[in-house]
Scaffold this motif. Structure first.
Motif, PDB file in Angstrom:
ATOM      1  N   ASN A 194       0.822  -1.204   0.000  1.00 60.71           N
ATOM      2  CA  ASN A 194       0.000   0.000   0.000  1.00 60.71           C
ATOM      3  C   ASN A 194       0.859   1.258   0.000  1.00 60.71           C
ATOM      4  O   ASN A 194       1.879   1.323   0.682  1.00 60.71           O
ATOM      5  CB  ASN A 194      -0.916   0.009   1.225  1.00 60.71           C
ATOM      6  N   PRO A 195       0.447   2.276  -0.745  1.00 56.21           N
ATOM      7  CA  PRO A 195       1.160   3.558  -0.714  1.00 56.21           C
ATOM      8  C   PRO A 195       0.857   4.301   0.586  1.00 56.21           C
ATOM      9  O   PRO A 195       0.066   3.836   1.413  1.00 56.21           O
ATOM     10  CB  PRO A 195       0.585   4.293  -1.926  1.00 56.21           C
ATOM     11  N   LEU A 196       1.463   5.450   0.740  1.00 56.62           N
ATOM     12  CA  LEU A 196       1.276   6.216   1.967  1.00 56.62           C
ATOM     13  C   LEU A 196      -0.122   6.809   2.054  1.00 56.62           C
ATOM     14  O   LEU A 196      -0.728   6.825   3.138  1.00 56.62           O
ATOM     15  CB  LEU A 196       2.322   7.339   2.049  1.00 56.62           C
ATOM     16  N   GLY A 201      -4.184   3.842   0.823  1.00 58.94           N
ATOM     17  CA  GLY A 201      -3.135   4.311   1.712  1.00 58.94           C
ATOM     18  C   GLY A 201      -3.240   3.795   3.129  1.00 58.94           C
ATOM     19  O   GLY A 201      -4.150   3.043   3.498  1.00 58.94           O
ATOM     20  N   ALA A 202      -2.292   4.232   3.943  1.00 59.52           N
ATOM     21  CA  ALA A 202      -2.168   3.748   5.319  1.00 59.52           C
ATOM     22  C   ALA A 202      -3.424   3.994   6.144  1.00 59.52           C
ATOM     23  O   ALA A 202      -3.835   3.146   6.945  1.00 59.52           O
ATOM     24  CB  ALA A 202      -0.961   4.420   5.979  1.00 59.52           C
ATOM     25  N   LEU A 203      -4.049   5.138   5.965  1.00 59.57           N
ATOM     26  CA  LEU A 203      -5.219   5.485   6.762  1.00 59.57           C
ATOM     27  C   LEU A 203      -6.474   4.794   6.249  1.00 59.57           C
ATOM     28  O   LEU A 203      -7.250   4.228   7.029  1.00 59.57           O
ATOM     29  CB  LEU A 203      -5.421   6.999   6.769  1.00 59.57           C
ATOM     30  N   ALA A 204      -6.688   4.829   4.942  1.00 57.20           N
ATOM     31  CA  ALA A 204      -7.911   4.282   4.367  1.00 57.20           C
ATOM     32  C   ALA A 204      -8.030   2.779   4.568  1.00 57.20           C
ATOM     33  O   ALA A 204      -9.110   2.254   4.854  1.00 57.20           O
ATOM     34  CB  ALA A 204      -7.980   4.615   2.878  1.00 57.20           C
ATOM     35  N   VAL A 205      -6.926   2.067   4.442  1.00 53.84           N
ATOM     36  CA  VAL A 205      -6.969   0.604   4.490  1.00 53.84           C
ATOM     37  C   VAL A 205      -6.802   0.059   5.909  1.00 53.84           C
ATOM     38  O   VAL A 205      -7.512  -0.861   6.310  1.00 53.84           O
ATOM     39  CB  VAL A 205      -5.885   0.009   3.563  1.00 53.84           C
ATOM     40  N   PHE A 206      -5.884   0.641   6.672  1.00 58.12           N
ATOM     41  CA  PHE A 206      -5.553   0.057   7.971  1.00 58.12           C
ATOM     42  C   PHE A 206      -6.010   0.885   9.169  1.00 58.12           C
ATOM     43  O   PHE A 206      -5.895   0.435  10.304  1.00 58.12           O
ATOM     44  CB  PHE A 206      -4.036  -0.152   8.077  1.00 58.12           C
ATOM     45  N   GLY A 207      -6.516   2.091   8.913  1.00 56.36           N
ATOM     46  CA  GLY A 207      -6.880   2.961  10.023  1.00 56.36           C
ATOM     47  C   GLY A 207      -7.982   2.408  10.907  1.00 56.36           C
ATOM     48  O   GLY A 207      -7.965   2.587  12.125  1.00 56.36           O
ATOM     49  N   PHE A 256      12.823   6.695  -6.285  1.00 59.69           N
ATOM     50  CA  PHE A 256      11.437   7.126  -6.385  1.00 59.69           C
ATOM     51  C   PHE A 256      11.380   8.643  -6.377  1.00 59.69           C
ATOM     52  O   PHE A 256      12.272   9.324  -5.866  1.00 59.69           O
ATOM     53  CB  PHE A 256      10.613   6.551  -5.220  1.00 59.69           C
ATOM     54  N   GLY A 257      10.306   9.168  -6.992  1.00 59.12           N
ATOM     55  CA  GLY A 257      10.145  10.609  -7.044  1.00 59.12           C
ATOM     56  C   GLY A 257       9.546  11.191  -5.788  1.00 59.12           C
ATOM     57  O   GLY A 257       9.854  12.306  -5.391  1.00 59.12           O
ATOM     58  N   SER A 258       8.651  10.420  -5.153  1.00 54.32           N
ATOM     59  CA  SER A 258       7.985  10.883  -3.940  1.00 54.32           C
ATOM     60  C   SER A 258       7.619   9.675  -3.092  1.00 54.32           C
ATOM     61  O   SER A 258       7.216   8.630  -3.615  1.00 54.32           O
ATOM     62  CB  SER A 258       6.721  11.673  -4.284  1.00 54.32           C
ATOM     63  N   VAL A 259       7.723   9.816  -1.778  1.00 59.56           N
ATOM     64  CA  VAL A 259       7.345   8.726  -0.879  1.00 59.56           C
ATOM     65  C   VAL A 259       5.843   8.481  -0.890  1.00 59.56           C
ATOM     66  O   VAL A 259       5.375   7.425  -0.460  1.00 59.56           O
ATOM     67  CB  VAL A 259       7.793   9.002   0.576  1.00 59.56           C
ATOM     68  N   LEU A 260       5.072   9.437  -1.381  1.00 61.19           N
ATOM     69  CA  LEU A 260       3.613   9.343  -1.301  1.00 61.19           C
ATOM     70  C   LEU A 260       3.058   8.113  -2.001  1.00 61.19           C
ATOM     71  O   LEU A 260       2.114   7.492  -1.506  1.00 61.19           O
ATOM     72  CB  LEU A 260       2.970  10.600  -1.894  1.00 61.19           C
ATOM     73  N   GLY A 261       3.621   7.769  -3.144  1.00 60.20           N
ATOM     74  CA  GLY A 261       3.041   6.682  -3.927  1.00 60.20           C
ATOM     75  C   GLY A 261       3.862   5.421  -3.982  1.00 60.20           C
ATOM     76  O   GLY A 261       3.507   4.485  -4.710  1.00 60.20           O
ATOM     77  N   VAL A 262       4.938   5.326  -3.226  1.00 64.36           N
ATOM     78  CA  VAL A 262       5.795   4.138  -3.274  1.00 64.36           C
ATOM     79  C   VAL A 262       5.067   2.939  -2.671  1.00 64.36           C
ATOM     80  O   VAL A 262       4.585   3.012  -1.541  1.00 64.36           O
ATOM     81  CB  VAL A 262       7.113   4.374  -2.508  1.00 64.36           C
ATOM     82  N   PRO A 263       4.970   1.822  -3.394  1.00 64.63           N
ATOM     83  CA  PRO A 263       4.367   0.619  -2.811  1.00 64.63           C
ATOM     84  C   PRO A 263       5.119   0.196  -1.553  1.00 64.63           C
ATOM     85  O   PRO A 263       6.341   0.044  -1.578  1.00 64.63           O
ATOM     86  CB  PRO A 263       4.517  -0.427  -3.921  1.00 64.63           C
ATOM     87  N   ALA A 265       5.119   2.107   1.213  1.00 59.33           N
ATOM     88  CA  ALA A 265       5.299   3.289   2.060  1.00 59.33           C
ATOM     89  C   ALA A 265       4.225   3.378   3.133  1.00 59.33           C
ATOM     90  O   ALA A 265       4.442   3.944   4.206  1.00 59.33           O
ATOM     91  CB  ALA A 265       5.305   4.559   1.222  1.00 59.33           C
ATOM     92  N   GLY A 266       3.050   2.812   2.859  1.00 62.83           N
ATOM     93  CA  GLY A 266       1.964   2.860   3.825  1.00 62.83           C
ATOM     94  C   GLY A 266       2.004   1.771   4.872  1.00 62.83           C
ATOM     95  O   GLY A 266       1.135   1.729   5.765  1.00 62.83           O
ATOM     96  N   ALA A 267       2.997   0.881   4.810  1.00 63.17           N
ATOM     97  CA  ALA A 267       3.096  -0.197   5.797  1.00 63.17           C
ATOM     98  C   ALA A 267       3.285   0.359   7.198  1.00 63.17           C
ATOM     99  O   ALA A 267       3.950   1.377   7.398  1.00 63.17           O
ATOM    100  CB  ALA A 267       4.267  -1.121   5.438  1.00 63.17           C
ATOM    101  N   ALA A 268       2.675  -0.320   8.171  1.00 60.24           N
ATOM    102  CA  ALA A 268       2.789   0.065   9.585  1.00 60.24           C
ATOM    103  C   ALA A 268       2.405   1.521   9.811  1.00 60.24           C
ATOM    104  O   ALA A 268       3.096   2.270  10.491  1.00 60.24           O
ATOM    105  CB  ALA A 268       4.195  -0.220  10.112  1.00 60.24           C
ATOM    106  N   GLY A 269       1.278   1.913   9.195  1.00 57.58           N
ATOM    107  CA  GLY A 269       0.777   3.269   9.409  1.00 57.58           C
ATOM    108  C   GLY A 269       1.656   4.361   8.849  1.00 57.58           C
ATOM    109  O   GLY A 269       1.675   5.475   9.359  1.00 57.58           O
TER     110      GLY A 269
END
Length: 397
Positions: A194-196, A201-207, A256-263, A265-269
């Motif tokens: 999941n991306p950030l 992302g971290a919030l939508a999937v795991f929040g 990567f260009g941005s941490v926002l979309g890196v597969p 990046a959303g791990a562990a919140g």
């Protein structure tokens, strides 16, 4: 005949070491040679698996827990290779927070940073960090702060710990954290892709599982906007650290260009994003553990591979340890049986990845607390192992 046994759940691993494989298989094959090697996928059990598989040792340190209270966190050290093995859940895991008090607005990864700092000061040159079971959604900001990074508001003051603090972040300076890590190599073990931010992302999937109000779309969008702003500041901080010569991309690691979309990046919140900002390598948890414990060499001479999972379902096909084992075993043409506590109705994806038979271990109807009793689990495994060996024998007819 040789049988390689791979079990994921920690309690199941202990049962297997004590009695399971030797008794269950030798009920059918008296001369069977059993190789028992615990396995993990970057989540719970990773430290145990790698300490045992790499001739390491355990140590422990008191750190700040996810709710701000001190916790004692064990981690592994392999002296020969100057390696530390950490599970972030030991310092910021969801099991450390009572269900009634879970609130990622305030839970923090600060203890993870303290753990990393302790490992570096103990001489670690490489740190493996398993991401799984987190109680946090702070984007790893707490971890960065513990390492000395400046995560500050527009007045230059440190922001509050937790997701709530991200609303106030105005700038991030990674230089003190990178200096504190003293060029240690960081390898992140996770099979979460999941991306950030965003719908995956971290919030939508795991929040939700951590206490966020997933049914309130407007609130979630607001929280996600905080994470977007924080991610952009991480990007700027990465560029700043690179300009100072403090951050170099490891050879063979994708940029990567941005941490926002890196597969991942959303791990562990979002801790994955902060670790990426420190130059970490993102690796498949199960594949890395299999490499480190020498699985390919072990399986080469095996006749049968037995693996297992607490509950096997379609998610098991997406990077979980048993399927990782099956894929490797199939390269060598070995049959694979998975013994499980429970299973989903449809396991086509699991079978498609190389598992030949999924075998529930309960020998008769029983309540969950009875099934989890170590003595009962041992008995169940003995009979499940006998069935596995008989199934293998039947397949050879």
């Amino acid at each position: 005949m040789q049988v390689s046994v791979r079990m994921l759940a920690r309690w199941l691993t202990l049962v297997l070491r004590a009695a399971g494989p030797a008794v269950c298989c030798k009920r059918v094959y008296k001369d069977a040679h059993i190789t028992v090697c615990p396995l993990a996928d970057g989540g719970e059990g990773t430290v145990d698996a790698l300490v045992n598989g790499c001739d390491g040792r355990m140590t422990q340190v008191q750190v700040t827990g996810p709710s701000g209270h001190p916790v004692v966190c064990p981690y592994g050290i392999v002296d020969e290779t100057h390696t530390a093995i950490i599970e972030m859940s030991g310092a910021a895991g969801i099991t450390l927070v009572p269900a009634s008090k879970r609130n990622p607005l305030f839970t923090t990864t600060y203890g993870v940073g303290e753990l990393m700092l302790h490992a570096v000061r103990a001489g670690a040159k490489t740190i493996y960090i398993g991401l799984g079971g987190s109680a946090t959604n702070d984007g790893g900001a707490g971890m960065l702060q513990a390492l000395g990074a400046r995560v500050v508001d527009d007045r230059g003051c440190d922001v509050a710990l937790g997701l709530a603090g991200l609303e106030q972040v105005a700038s991030v300076d990674l230089a003190p954290a990178l200096q504190a890590l003293d060029d240690a190599r960081i390898v992140v073990l996770s099979d979460v892709e999941n991306p950030l931010v965003g719908r995956r992302g971290a919030l939508a999937v795991f929040g939700g599982q951590k206490g966020l109000p997933t049914r309130d779309a407007e609130v979630l969008r607001r929280y996600d906007s905080w994470m977007v702003g924080y991610g952009r500041l991480l990007d700027a901080a990465i560029a700043g650290a690179q300009a100072q010569g403090l951050l170099r991309t490891p050879e063979g690691v994708r940029t990567f260009g941005s941490v926002l979309g890196v597969p991942g990046a959303g791990a562990a919140g979002g801790l994955g994003a902060a670790l990426l900002a420190l130059g970490a390598e993102l690796r498949s948890g199960v594949e890395t553990v299999l490499d480190l414990v020498g699985f390919d060499e072990l399986v080469r001479d095996a006749d049968l591979v037995i693996t297992g999972e607490g509950n096997m379902d379609e998610q098991s096909a997406a990077g979980k340890a048993p399927v990782g084992v099956a894929r490797r075993a199939k390269r060598c043409g070995k049959p694979v049986i998975a013994v499980v506590g429970g299973r989903a109705d449809n396991l086509d994806a699991v079978y498609g990845q190389g598992v030949d038979l999924v075998l529930p271990i309960c020998r008769k109807p029983m309540p969950l607390d009875q099934a989890l009793n170590p003595q009962e689990a041992t008995t169940n495994l003995i009979f499940a192992g006998e069935s596995a060996a008989q199934a293998y024998d039947l397949a050879r007819l």
